[in-house]
Design a protein around this motif. Sequence first.
Motif, PDB file in Angstrom:
ATOM      1  N   LYS A   1       0.822  -1.212   0.000  1.00 23.54           N
ATOM      2  CA  LYS A   1       0.000   0.000   0.000  1.00 23.54           C
ATOM      3  C   LYS A   1       0.857   1.264   0.000  1.00 23.54           C
ATOM      4  N   ILE A   2       1.996   1.214   0.687  1.00 24.68           N
ATOM      5  CA  ILE A   2       2.888   2.373   0.688  1.00 24.68           C
ATOM      6  C   ILE A   2       3.466   2.603  -0.705  1.00 24.68           C
ATOM      7  N   ILE A   3       3.899   1.527  -1.350  1.00 21.09           N
ATOM      8  CA  ILE A   3       4.403   1.658  -2.724  1.00 21.09           C
ATOM      9  C   ILE A   3       3.302   2.179  -3.634  1.00 21.09           C
ATOM     10  N   LYS A   4       2.074   1.707  -3.451  1.00 22.96           N
ATOM     11  CA  LYS A   4       0.948   2.161  -4.273  1.00 22.96           C
ATOM     12  C   LYS A   4       0.682   3.646  -4.062  1.00 22.96           C
ATOM     13  N   TYR A   5       0.874   4.126  -2.834  1.00 25.32           N
ATOM     14  CA  TYR A   5       0.685   5.553  -2.568  1.00 25.32           C
ATOM     15  C   TYR A   5       1.658   6.386  -3.395  1.00 25.32           C
ATOM     16  N   PHE A   6       2.907   5.957  -3.448  1.00 28.26           N
ATOM     17  CA  PHE A   6       3.915   6.728  -4.179  1.00 28.26           C
ATOM     18  C   PHE A   6       3.866   6.482  -5.687  1.00 28.26           C
ATOM     19  N   ARG A   7       3.287   5.357  -6.100  1.00 31.77           N
ATOM     20  CA  ARG A   7       3.211   5.037  -7.526  1.00 31.77           C
ATOM     21  C   ARG A   7       1.777   4.666  -7.903  1.00 31.77           C
ATOM     22  N   PRO A   8       0.825   5.599  -7.734  1.00 33.39           N
ATOM     23  CA  PRO A   8      -0.582   5.262  -8.022  1.00 33.39           C
ATOM     24  C   PRO A   8      -0.840   4.978  -9.497  1.00 33.39           C
ATOM     25  N   GLU A   9       0.016   5.511 -10.360  1.00 37.82           N
ATOM     26  CA  GLU A   9      -0.192   5.324 -11.793  1.00 37.82           C
ATOM     27  C   GLU A   9       0.232   3.947 -12.282  1.00 37.82           C
ATOM     28  N   ASN A  10       0.975   3.214 -11.444  1.00 34.40           N
ATOM     29  CA  ASN A  10       1.479   1.889 -11.826  1.00 34.40           C
ATOM     30  C   ASN A  10       0.569   0.813 -11.248  1.00 34.40           C
ATOM     31  N   ASP A  11      -0.085   0.051 -12.116  1.00 36.03           N
ATOM     32  CA  ASP A  11      -1.016  -0.983 -11.657  1.00 36.03           C
ATOM     33  C   ASP A  11      -0.331  -2.096 -10.885  1.00 36.03           C
ATOM     34  N   ASN A  12       0.978  -2.233 -11.066  1.00 35.25           N
ATOM     35  CA  ASN A  12       1.704  -3.331 -10.429  1.00 35.25           C
ATOM     36  C   ASN A  12       2.461  -2.903  -9.171  1.00 35.25           C
ATOM     37  N   SER A  13       2.289  -1.661  -8.748  1.00 39.87           N
ATOM     38  CA  SER A  13       3.080  -1.146  -7.633  1.00 39.87           C
ATOM     39  C   SER A  13       2.802  -1.923  -6.342  1.00 39.87           C
ATOM     40  N   PHE A  14       1.546  -2.227  -6.064  1.00 38.45           N
ATOM     41  CA  PHE A  14       1.228  -3.000  -4.864  1.00 38.45           C
ATOM     42  C   PHE A  14       1.894  -4.363  -4.920  1.00 38.45           C
ATOM     43  N   CYS A  15       1.846  -5.003  -6.077  1.00 37.02           N
ATOM     44  CA  CYS A  15       2.434  -6.336  -6.230  1.00 37.02           C
ATOM     45  C   CYS A  15       3.928  -6.331  -5.904  1.00 37.02           C
ATOM     46  N   TRP A  16       4.633  -5.307  -6.376  1.00 40.60           N
ATOM     47  CA  TRP A  16       6.066  -5.226  -6.119  1.00 40.60           C
ATOM     48  C   TRP A  16       6.337  -5.178  -4.618  1.00 40.60           C
ATOM     49  N   GLY A  17       5.639  -4.296  -3.903  1.00 39.36           N
ATOM     50  CA  GLY A  17       5.858  -4.182  -2.468  1.00 39.36           C
ATOM     51  C   GLY A  17       5.494  -5.448  -1.724  1.00 39.36           C
ATOM     52  N   TYR A  18       4.363  -6.040  -2.073  1.00 45.34           N
ATOM     53  CA  TYR A  18       3.870  -7.236  -1.399  1.00 45.34           C
ATOM     54  C   TYR A  18       4.798  -8.428  -1.632  1.00 45.34           C
ATOM     55  N   CYS A  19       5.119  -8.688  -2.877  1.00 46.49           N
ATOM     56  CA  CYS A  19       5.895  -9.883  -3.226  1.00 46.49           C
ATOM     57  C   CYS A  19       7.334  -9.804  -2.740  1.00 46.49           C
ATOM     58  N   ILE A  20       7.974  -8.673  -2.944  1.00 50.72           N
ATOM     59  CA  ILE A  20       9.368  -8.538  -2.510  1.00 50.72           C
ATOM     60  C   ILE A  20       9.480  -8.677  -0.998  1.00 50.72           C
ATOM     61  N   THR A  21       8.549  -8.088  -0.263  1.00 50.98           N
ATOM     62  CA  THR A  21       8.594  -8.177   1.203  1.00 50.98           C
ATOM     63  C   THR A  21       8.517  -9.621   1.673  1.00 50.98           C
ATOM     64  N   LEU A  22       7.597 -10.392   1.109  1.00 51.69           N
ATOM     65  CA  LEU A  22       7.418 -11.770   1.553  1.00 51.69           C
ATOM     66  C   LEU A  22       8.620 -12.654   1.250  1.00 51.69           C
ATOM     67  N   LEU A  23       9.388 -12.308   0.217  1.00 57.88           N
ATOM     68  CA  LEU A  23      10.494 -13.154  -0.199  1.00 57.88           C
ATOM     69  C   LEU A  23      11.844 -12.678   0.325  1.00 57.88           C
ATOM     70  N   LEU A  24      11.868 -11.607   1.097  1.00 57.91           N
ATOM     71  CA  LEU A  24      13.133 -11.115   1.644  1.00 57.91           C
ATOM     72  C   LEU A  24      13.681 -12.092   2.685  1.00 57.91           C
ATOM     73  N   PRO A  25      14.942 -12.495   2.564  1.00 62.35           N
ATOM     74  CA  PRO A  25      15.505 -13.453   3.532  1.00 62.35           C
ATOM     75  C   PRO A  25      15.453 -12.967   4.971  1.00 62.35           C
ATOM     76  N   ASN A  26      15.732 -11.683   5.202  1.00 61.93           N
ATOM     77  CA  ASN A  26      15.721 -11.209   6.587  1.00 61.93           C
ATOM     78  C   ASN A  26      14.319 -11.219   7.184  1.00 61.93           C
ATOM     79  N   VAL A  27      13.289 -11.181   6.339  1.00 63.75           N
ATOM     80  CA  VAL A  27      11.919 -11.218   6.846  1.00 63.75           C
ATOM     81  C   VAL A  27      11.549 -12.629   7.283  1.00 63.75           C
ATOM     82  N   PHE A  28      11.691 -13.612   6.383  1.00 62.83           N
ATOM     83  CA  PHE A  28      11.252 -14.961   6.771  1.00 62.83           C
ATOM     84  C   PHE A  28      12.231 -15.637   7.728  1.00 62.83           C
ATOM     85  N   LEU A  29      13.522 -15.306   7.658  1.00 60.84           N
ATOM     86  CA  LEU A  29      14.463 -15.883   8.620  1.00 60.84           C
ATOM     87  C   LEU A  29      14.214 -15.344  10.023  1.00 60.84           C
TER      88      LEU A  29
END
Length: 391
Positions: free
Chosen positions: A105-133
């Motif tokens: 949602k934060i990425i979408k706020y800064f990039r409202p014109e990009n339909d994929n902005s939410f996906c980038w923030g959501y997907c990258i966060t879930l796959l970050l090693p420091n997050v799941f580790l």
Amino acid sequence: MVTQTNRHRLIKYAILLFISFIAVYIRYLGRDVLSDDIKNCVTGWYNELVSAGPGINSLLNYTGDYAMPYVFLIWLISKSSLPLIYSIKIIHALFDFGLAVVMGKIIKYFRPENDNSFCWGYCITLLLPNVFLNSCYWGQCDVIYTFFLFAAFLSFLYKKYPIVMIFFGIALSVKLQSVFFLPFLLMAYWLLKEFSVLQFLIVPVVMLVMNIPAMIAGYSPLITFAAYNRQINGYPWLYYFYPNLYFFFQARPYYLFGSGAILLTVTAFLIFVVLLVEKKVELNRENMVPILLWTAYTCTFFLPTMHERYGYFAEMIAVILGILNFRRSWVPIGMLLCILPKYLSALYVIENSSAIQMVTAVGNTCLYVVFTCILWHGLFQEERRGIHVED
């Protein structure tokens, strides 16, 4: 007939579902990993609560130094039939997904014109090693307070300032490291003048509310802050494995140099604020993410007794910066490379050798200095006012 718009939406949902499945599976693989913190701390606290009886007054039997809202969560877990390790990791995994949504949602706020902005923030966060580790292997709770801090930041973006203070109060009641968000809030108050200083009083009120179960158990209302006092005075050295300035001063005891380290941090912020005011820099959507990152990064770099995990909030802000501006992706990548060996050593994948500690400390120091120089140059030169996220 499926239109192109609907097809694009279906593809997007399919990607989100696929990444979510992969993220769940990665976390599932860590379900039986028992870190020292789970074995020696969380399990011990759990046993203390269980042995004291079924009532909420069993919270009085707790001897650790974590904040009482998290201890109350452990008490609730003791009422379930699931084993402790699975319950803890499921809760942490849920917050992983919550954090991913807020990041999107934060990425979408800064990039409202990009339909994929939410996906980038959501997907990258879930796959970050420091997050799941952190959450589902090490079994740490950093994602919980970080989720509420980013919920506060998202509310800040939409100028919902009372909600900001509520989320900040919840985060601060869970973990003292939430205070890393406070310098940014104070700067925003000073520069924007869009909310009253009295709204900061919401924070301690929320913290008291979050500690109601502890007070029902028999604790004083001062328990809200007592745990943090124990934490601050509970470590003997300035350096505590986060690769910051104090790696180079490992033998310096906290009781002698701790106050000086805190004063150094405050001085850095005062210089920064003076320059902001003198150069008439406006806090806006182009520079607030770099400024937020610098304030949180400065806390972890200059404050004493920082654990390996205490850069978590700053690392996630850096991810936002990298997604918004690919040319700045060296910041989150560098921070991840500097901290990942600490996670792997905590899980006994690699040895936490002095050579690794030296490399990560030197790397993190260089990264902080370079980022600071670029940010300050961008903010304080006459022609420009900050590292614009579009640059």
